[in-house]
Design a protein around this motif. Sequence first.
Motif, PDB file in Angstrom:
ATOM      1  N   ASP A  11       8.913 -15.418  -0.149  1.00 14.96           N
ATOM      2  CA  ASP A  11       8.002 -15.272   0.978  1.00 14.96           C
ATOM      3  C   ASP A  11       7.328 -13.902   0.860  1.00 14.96           C
ATOM      4  N   TYR A  12       6.302 -13.664   1.669  1.00 18.78           N
ATOM      5  CA  TYR A  12       5.562 -12.416   1.522  1.00 18.78           C
ATOM      6  C   TYR A  12       6.399 -11.158   1.718  1.00 18.78           C
ATOM      7  N   PRO A  13       7.424 -11.136   2.571  1.00 17.25           N
ATOM      8  CA  PRO A  13       8.226  -9.904   2.634  1.00 17.25           C
ATOM      9  C   PRO A  13       8.895  -9.571   1.303  1.00 17.25           C
ATOM     10  N   ASP A  14       9.275 -10.607   0.551  1.00 17.65           N
ATOM     11  CA  ASP A  14       9.861 -10.379  -0.773  1.00 17.65           C
ATOM     12  C   ASP A  14       8.832  -9.793  -1.735  1.00 17.65           C
ATOM     13  N   LEU A  15       7.610 -10.317  -1.677  1.00 17.08           N
ATOM     14  CA  LEU A  15       6.535  -9.793  -2.521  1.00 17.08           C
ATOM     15  C   LEU A  15       6.225  -8.345  -2.147  1.00 17.08           C
ATOM     16  N   ALA A  16       6.178  -8.065  -0.845  1.00 14.65           N
ATOM     17  CA  ALA A  16       5.889  -6.710  -0.369  1.00 14.65           C
ATOM     18  C   ALA A  16       6.988  -5.736  -0.777  1.00 14.65           C
ATOM     19  N   SER A  40      -2.349  -4.676   3.436  1.00 11.23           N
ATOM     20  CA  SER A  40      -3.436  -5.646   3.335  1.00 11.23           C
ATOM     21  C   SER A  40      -2.934  -7.031   2.964  1.00 11.23           C
ATOM     22  N   TYR A  41      -3.541  -8.020   3.597  1.00 11.48           N
ATOM     23  CA  TYR A  41      -3.278  -9.427   3.345  1.00 11.48           C
ATOM     24  C   TYR A  41      -4.366 -10.213   4.061  1.00 11.48           C
ATOM     25  N   VAL A  42      -4.495 -11.495   3.738  1.00 10.62           N
ATOM     26  CA  VAL A  42      -5.448 -12.348   4.437  1.00 10.62           C
ATOM     27  C   VAL A  42      -4.708 -13.465   5.166  1.00 10.62           C
ATOM     28  N   PHE A  43      -3.845 -14.175   4.444  1.00 13.33           N
ATOM     29  CA  PHE A  43      -3.108 -15.273   5.050  1.00 13.33           C
ATOM     30  C   PHE A  43      -1.776 -14.758   5.565  1.00 13.33           C
ATOM     31  N   GLY A  49       2.173  -6.904   8.319  1.00 14.78           N
ATOM     32  CA  GLY A  49       2.405  -5.557   7.797  1.00 14.78           C
ATOM     33  C   GLY A  49       3.686  -4.957   8.340  1.00 14.78           C
ATOM     34  N   GLN A  50       3.923  -5.147   9.635  1.00  8.52           N
ATOM     35  CA  GLN A  50       5.156  -4.635  10.232  1.00  8.52           C
ATOM     36  C   GLN A  50       6.369  -5.321   9.626  1.00  8.52           C
ATOM     37  N   ARG A  51       6.306  -6.632   9.481  1.00 10.52           N
ATOM     38  CA  ARG A  51       7.436  -7.355   8.891  1.00 10.52           C
ATOM     39  C   ARG A  51       7.686  -6.890   7.468  1.00 10.52           C
ATOM     40  N   ALA A  52       6.623  -6.709   6.714  1.00  8.93           N
ATOM     41  CA  ALA A  52       6.766  -6.283   5.322  1.00  8.93           C
ATOM     42  C   ALA A  52       7.362  -4.887   5.215  1.00  8.93           C
ATOM     43  N   ILE A  53       6.902  -3.978   6.042  1.00  8.75           N
ATOM     44  CA  ILE A  53       7.358  -2.589   5.956  1.00  8.75           C
ATOM     45  C   ILE A  53       8.737  -2.403   6.586  1.00  8.75           C
ATOM     46  N   TYR A  54       8.923  -2.896   7.793  1.00  9.06           N
ATOM     47  CA  TYR A  54      10.196  -2.689   8.488  1.00  9.06           C
ATOM     48  C   TYR A  54      11.338  -3.448   7.833  1.00  9.06           C
ATOM     49  N   ILE A  85      -5.158  10.701   4.841  1.00  9.11           N
ATOM     50  CA  ILE A  85      -4.785  11.942   4.144  1.00  9.11           C
ATOM     51  C   ILE A  85      -5.916  12.961   4.209  1.00  9.11           C
ATOM     52  N   ARG A  86      -7.123  12.522   3.896  1.00  9.22           N
ATOM     53  CA  ARG A  86      -8.271  13.449   3.915  1.00  9.22           C
ATOM     54  C   ARG A  86      -8.528  14.006   5.308  1.00  9.22           C
ATOM     55  N   GLY A  87      -8.265  13.193   6.325  1.00 10.58           N
ATOM     56  CA  GLY A  87      -8.487  13.636   7.704  1.00 10.58           C
ATOM     57  C   GLY A  87      -7.366  14.493   8.253  1.00 10.58           C
ATOM     58  N   GLY A  88      -6.326  14.717   7.469  1.00  8.10           N
ATOM     59  CA  GLY A  88      -5.231  15.565   7.911  1.00  8.10           C
ATOM     60  C   GLY A  88      -4.224  14.884   8.821  1.00  8.10           C
ATOM     61  N   LEU A  89      -4.294  13.569   8.933  1.00  5.11           N
ATOM     62  CA  LEU A  89      -3.360  12.845   9.781  1.00  5.11           C
ATOM     63  C   LEU A  89      -2.051  12.531   9.072  1.00  5.11           C
ATOM     64  N   ALA A  90      -2.054  12.620   7.745  1.00  2.66           N
ATOM     65  CA  ALA A  90      -0.843  12.338   6.967  1.00  2.66           C
ATOM     66  C   ALA A  90      -0.897  13.103   5.657  1.00  2.66           C
ATOM     67  N   ASN A  91       0.275  13.470   5.171  1.00  2.82           N
ATOM     68  CA  ASN A  91       0.384  14.043   3.827  1.00  2.82           C
ATOM     69  C   ASN A  91       0.670  12.961   2.809  1.00  2.82           C
ATOM     70  N   CYS A  92       1.241  11.849   3.267  1.00  4.17           N
ATOM     71  CA  CYS A  92       1.581  10.745   2.377  1.00  4.17           C
ATOM     72  C   CYS A  92       1.379   9.430   3.119  1.00  4.17           C
ATOM     73  N   ALA A  93       0.548   8.568   2.570  1.00 10.70           N
ATOM     74  CA  ALA A  93       0.290   7.255   3.163  1.00 10.70           C
ATOM     75  C   ALA A  93       0.469   6.193   2.090  1.00 10.70           C
ATOM     76  N   LEU A  94       1.055   5.080   2.471  1.00  5.40           N
ATOM     77  CA  LEU A  94       1.288   3.977   1.556  1.00  5.40           C
ATOM     78  C   LEU A  94       0.238   2.906   1.784  1.00  5.40           C
ATOM     79  N   ALA A  95      -0.458   2.508   0.724  1.00  9.19           N
ATOM     80  CA  ALA A  95      -1.358   1.356   0.768  1.00  9.19           C
ATOM     81  C   ALA A  95      -0.631   0.236   0.035  1.00  9.19           C
ATOM     82  N   LEU A  96      -0.395  -0.860   0.728  1.00 13.13           N
ATOM     83  CA  LEU A  96       0.378  -1.964   0.174  1.00 13.13           C
ATOM     84  C   LEU A  96      -0.367  -3.264   0.395  1.00 13.13           C
ATOM     85  N   GLY A  97      -0.414  -4.095  -0.616  1.00  9.05           N
ATOM     86  CA  GLY A  97      -1.077  -5.384  -0.487  1.00  9.05           C
ATOM     87  C   GLY A  97      -0.210  -6.509  -0.998  1.00  9.05           C
ATOM     88  N   PHE A  98      -0.327  -7.659  -0.381  1.00  8.98           N
ATOM     89  CA  PHE A  98       0.373  -8.855  -0.821  1.00  8.98           C
ATOM     90  C   PHE A  98      -0.415 -10.076  -0.360  1.00  8.98           C
TER      91      PHE A  98
END
Length: 103
Positions: A11-16, A40-43, A49-54, A85-98
């Motif tokens: 399932d997508y959480p496994d892919l993420a 990022s995802y479409v279907f 995103g919360q399920r994938a990350i948490y 990151i450029r806006g100074g809101l984070a030093n490290c951000a994760l971009a994740l797609g599945f």
Amino acid sequence: FMKPGVENSRDYPDLAKEAGQKALADAQIPYSAVEHACVSYVFGDSTSGQRAIYHSLGLTGIPIINVNNNCSSGSTALFMARQLIRGGLANCALALGFEKMEK
């Protein structure tokens, strides 16, 4: 990514989880350094995103932005993480797609 119509029990959480763990390992960044996630995802459900990350990566207590921009979802997530990151809101951000497409 899962090709439409291919039977697979993952399932997508496994892919993420696989994608996120490999990305962090490749960048040599621990989970604790991630301050924001753009997923990022479409279907999928509106909170995929919360399920994938948490649940998959075990990251909690960080803002998660769900990105659904059709064929541009992945590049939009990357752009948003860069802007955080450029806006100074984070030093490290994760971009994740599945994606696990339906027939």
